[in-house]
Design an enzyme around this catalytic site. Structure first.
Site, PDB file in Angstrom:
ATOM      1  CG  ASP A  12      24.320 -20.463 -11.505  1.00 35.10           C
ATOM      2  OD1 ASP A  12      23.508 -19.821 -12.178  1.00 35.10           O
ATOM      3  OD2 ASP A  12      23.874 -21.435 -10.927  1.00 35.10           O
ATOM      4  NE  ARG A  51      25.640 -40.578 -25.763  1.00 37.58           N
ATOM      5  CZ  ARG A  51      27.039 -41.078 -26.278  1.00 37.58           C
ATOM      6  NH1 ARG A  51      27.916 -40.293 -26.280  1.00 37.58           N
ATOM      7  NH2 ARG A  51      27.005 -42.242 -26.777  1.00 37.58           N
ATOM      8  CE  LYS A  80      14.814 -22.209 -12.497  1.00 40.53           C
ATOM      9  NZ  LYS A  80      15.996 -22.874 -11.937  1.00 40.53           N
ATOM     10  CE1 TYR A 133      17.210 -24.977  -6.765  1.00 39.29           C
ATOM     11  CE2 TYR A 133      18.708 -26.291  -7.992  1.00 39.29           C
ATOM     12  CZ  TYR A 133      17.399 -25.981  -7.518  1.00 39.29           C
ATOM     13  OH  TYR A 133      16.697 -27.154  -7.816  1.00 39.29           O
TER      14      TYR A 133
HETATM   15  C1  LIG Z   1      20.807 -20.280  -9.634  1.00 42.95           C
HETATM   16  C2  LIG Z   1      20.201 -21.786 -10.069  1.00 42.95           C
HETATM   17  N1  LIG Z   1      21.455 -22.423 -10.650  1.00 42.95           N
HETATM   18  C3  LIG Z   1      21.006 -23.565 -11.013  1.00 42.95           C
HETATM   19  C4  LIG Z   1      19.724 -24.220 -10.786  1.00 42.95           C
HETATM   20  C5  LIG Z   1      19.528 -25.737 -11.442  1.00 42.95           C
HETATM   21  O1  LIG Z   1      19.039 -25.526 -12.708  1.00 42.95           O
HETATM   22  P1  LIG Z   1      17.591 -26.707 -13.110  1.00 42.95           P
HETATM   23  O2  LIG Z   1      16.585 -26.687 -12.160  1.00 42.95           O
HETATM   24  O3  LIG Z   1      17.403 -26.104 -14.453  1.00 42.95           O
HETATM   25  O4  LIG Z   1      18.455 -27.870 -12.884  1.00 42.95           O
HETATM   26  C6  LIG Z   1      18.827 -23.522 -10.314  1.00 42.95           C
HETATM   27  C7  LIG Z   1      17.305 -24.016 -10.148  1.00 42.95           C
HETATM   28  O5  LIG Z   1      16.609 -23.322  -9.458  1.00 42.95           O
HETATM   29  C8  LIG Z   1      19.042 -22.128  -9.841  1.00 42.95           C
HETATM   30  O6  LIG Z   1      18.038 -21.390  -9.261  1.00 42.95           O
END
Ligand SMILES: Cc1ncc(COP(=O)(O)O)c(C=O)c1O
Length: 379
Positions: free
Chosen positions: A170, A46, A195, A98
């Site tokens: 992000d 961890r 992604k 998101y």
């Molecule tokens: C822009 C963005 N940030 C964060 C996330 C969250 O990521 P995860 O689905 O890997 O937890 C997503 C998920 O679609 C996203 O599109």
């Protein structure tokens, strides 16, 4: 080293002890220590794992930070970064994020005493007006999910710095191939590595990177304390995915440009959202801060046409949540990825019920164009 070489050779690209050119998957949970209190490099997985460390060093190099951290999902990365803050702290958040991030903020973090104000990050005066005595950070996506809004990272980060706030971006939609927020002034970058970085829709992972030693120490402490780390198998898969990011992005981009052209010239389509379209509001800022505009497109059909019928009639493009995979994925945010946002708030931030979001894959361009055209023609 240039970027595409870095993808393959930066970070820890081979096993130091054997020379294996693919980092082995170290599944051990614990490590033999030669003596008590000897401060070994590895003690418990961890706290640190060699396979995870390889992908963490790689993302740190790609985002030009001092340290990277890998998590079990993008949401876990975002949660850990928000854990830098304490009850009573206030964070300014972009009003188009998101749906899962919206849910994390409103249904989890608020219960722990953090407060938030959402603003349109494209408008610097809104950001400035939201700053309070207890504001500690600004958090946003650019391009945003799903409206592809573009915030000027350098301008927001400069304003934040003047007020002693941290800037967290992000970078999931752009990827480090297209944009490096830390170079533009941000303090922390987060990714849903599920992604484009993973790239093959076979992995859920998250990453965070900072260029500040003190923040690196704090995030490392939180990563170990909270424990939502990425396992060694997925760390290996993620590193393998990242190696081909450049090759994939070039095809994603070419296909996206062709599809934007088709959509903009089809009478069934009312509006196209794409940062690389000179008619799009965020185009000039995107051109300034991005190497390329990415391969996410959102659009709306003419009123009266049924977006559900359109997406269900597609034969190659998959109706699915997620994005950034080699296969083209399409969805309706209002009822899928952004369903967690109450309708009134969603509509106020511009996400209409009819909005369609397309993640353009790397299939043959002609097949994708034909698929879209056949479905539009049947409406
Ligand atoms: C822009 C963005 N940030 C964060 C996330 C969250 O990521 P995860 O689905 O890997 O937890 C997503 C998920 O679609 C996203 O599109």
């Amino acid at each position: 080293m240039k970027f595409n070489t870095k993808l393959i050779h930066a970070g820890i690209s081979e096993d130091q002890s054997t020379g294996a050119v693919s980092m082995p998957i170290y599944r051990a949970s614990t490590y033999h220590q030669k003596k008590v209190g000897g401060n070994p490099d590895w003690e418990y997985s961890r706290s640190g794992n060699p396979t995870r460390a390889a992908v963490e060093k790689l993302i740190a190099d790609l985002e030009q930070g001092v340290a990277g951290f890998a998590f079990a999902s993008g949401s876990a990365a975002i949660h850990t970064v928000f854990s830098l803050f304490s009850a009573g702290d206030h964070v300014i958040v972009g009003n188009d994020v998101y749906g899962g991030t919206f849910r994390l903020i409103n249904q989890v973090l608020k219960r722990f005493g953090l407060t938030f104000t959402t603003v349109d990050m494209q408008d610097l005066s809104q950001v400035e007006a939201a700053i309070k005595d207890n504001t500690v950070a600004v958090y946003f996506e650019t391009p945003t999910n799903p409206l592809l809004k573009i915030a000027d990272i350098n301008a927001v980060a400069s304003l934040a710095k003047q007020h002693g706030l941290k800037t967290i971006v992000d970078n999931t939609f752009a990827t480090p191939y297209n944009q490096n927020p830390l170079v533009l002034g941000a303090d922390i970058v987060v990714h849903s590595a599920t992604k484009y970085l993973g790239g093959h829709s076979d992995l859920v992972a998250g990453l965070a990177v900072t260029n500040d030693e003190k923040l690196a120490e704090q995030i490392g402490f939180l990563q170990n304390s909270i424990g939502s780390v990425l396992g060694p198998d997925d760390s290996w898969l993620l590193q393998r995915g990242i190696k081909t990011l450049g090759a994939r992005m070039r095809v994603h981009h070419e296909n996206a440009a062709a599809i934007v052209d088709v959509l903009k010239n089809d009478a069934h389509v009312a509006k196209v959202y794409y940062p690389g379209d000179p008619d799009f509001a965020g185009y000039e800022v995107a051109k300034k801060q991005m190497n390329h505009f990415g391969a996410m497109i959102s659009f709306e059909l003419q009123s009266g046409l049924d977006p559900k019928q359109f997406v269900e009639q597609l034969q190659i493009i998959d109706l699915a949540e997620s994005l950034g995979g080699i296969e083209s994925l399409i969805e309706i945010p209002a009822v899928m990825t952004h369903g967690a946002i109450p309708r009134d708030i969603r509509l106020a931030s511009g996400i209409k019920d009819e909005l369609i979001r397309l993640s353009v894959g790397i299939e043959d361009q002609e097949d994708l164009v034909e698929d879209i055209q056949q479905s539009l023609a049947k409406l």
